[in-house]
Design an enzyme around this catalytic site. Structure first.
Site, PDB file in Angstrom:
ATOM      1  CG  ASP A 173      -0.412   0.192   2.521  1.00 28.79           C
ATOM      2  OD1 ASP A 173       0.821   0.401   2.617  1.00 28.79           O
ATOM      3  OD2 ASP A 173      -1.170   0.174   3.504  1.00 28.79           O
ATOM      4  CG  HIS A 184       8.702 -28.371  11.203  1.00 30.58           C
ATOM      5  ND1 HIS A 184       8.442 -27.819  12.437  1.00 30.58           N
ATOM      6  CD2 HIS A 184      10.023 -28.665  11.175  1.00 30.58           C
ATOM      7  CE1 HIS A 184       9.573 -27.774  13.135  1.00 30.58           C
ATOM      8  NE2 HIS A 184      10.536 -28.276  12.400  1.00 30.58           N
ATOM      9  CB  THR A 200       1.988  -2.228  11.085  1.00 33.66           C
ATOM     10  OG1 THR A 200       0.759  -2.683  10.473  1.00 33.66           O
ATOM     11  CG2 THR A 200       1.771  -0.850  11.706  1.00 33.66           C
TER      12      THR A 200
HETATM   13  C1  RB5 Z   1      -2.125   2.798   6.444  1.00 34.65           C
HETATM   14  O1  RB5 Z   1      -2.205   4.008   7.107  1.00 34.65           O
HETATM   15  C2  RB5 Z   1      -1.793   1.680   7.435  1.00 34.65           C
HETATM   16  O2  RB5 Z   1      -2.893   1.446   8.249  1.00 34.65           O
HETATM   17  C3  RB5 Z   1      -1.397   0.433   6.693  1.00 34.65           C
HETATM   18  O3  RB5 Z   1      -0.286   0.698   5.904  1.00 34.65           O
HETATM   19  C4  RB5 Z   1      -1.021  -0.752   7.543  1.00 34.65           C
HETATM   20  O4  RB5 Z   1      -0.106  -0.402   8.528  1.00 34.65           O
HETATM   21  C5  RB5 Z   1      -2.135  -1.517   8.088  1.00 34.65           C
HETATM   22  O5  RB5 Z   1      -1.984  -2.509   8.797  1.00 34.65           O
END
Ligand code: RB5
Length: 146
Positions: A8, A133, A67
């Site tokens: 993203d 595993h 994240t």
């Molecule tokens: C976008 O602001 C953020 O929420 C996205 O990149 C991600 O961290 C979502 O888990």
């Protein structure tokens, strides 16, 4: 090996770094975006990558967001996908050896491009150990069939 990669707006820099790494390693990849003029929604990128992995169109997927959490949650909704959120090299190795993870998620607001490159390199080159595993992976697979 063929890899699908996407991010993203929060993961563009690391996506570029990992694409460069794959070019250096001679790994074929397809880039599913984002083009990212502004803010986009991570499921719109995680799900197409996860579906390509699940269908066998590609062998592995790599997803980056702020994240890594949103990408990993979304990708793991797709049957057959084992997406690992990884921010250290040790986990990168172990999630291949033990979990046979087929999608890697990372967070660009958590780690820098240098560490992301090391993580991806280890993740792309480490083999699944199988054995005990494989039994555990089969249990997840069986659950998905019900
Ligand atoms: C976008 O602001 C953020 O929420 C996205 O990149 C991600 O961290 C979502 O888990």
């Amino acid at each position: 090996m063929k890899v699908a990669i996407a991010s993203d707006h929060g993961g563009i820099r690391i996506r570029q770094e990992i694409k460069q790494l794959m070019e250096e390693m001679g790994i074929e990849y397809i880039d599913l975006g984002c083009a990212c003029e502004g803010s986009v929604d991570y499921p719109d990128y995680a799900l197409p990558v996860a579906e390509k992995v699940a269908s066998g169109e590609v062998d592995r997927g790599i997803l980056i967001c702020g994240t890594g959490i949103g990408m990993s949650i979304a990708a793991n909704k797709v049957k057959g996908v084992r997406c690992a959120l990884v921010h250290d090299v040790y986990s990168a190795r172990l999630t291949r050896e033990h979990n046979d993870s087929n999608v890697l998620a990372m967070g660009e607001r958590v780690i820098g491009p240098g560490l992301a490159r090391e993580i991806a390199k280890v993740w792309l080159t480490t083999e699944f150990e199988g054995g005990r595993h494989a039994n555990r992976i089969n249990k997840i697979h069986q659950y998905e069939q019900n």
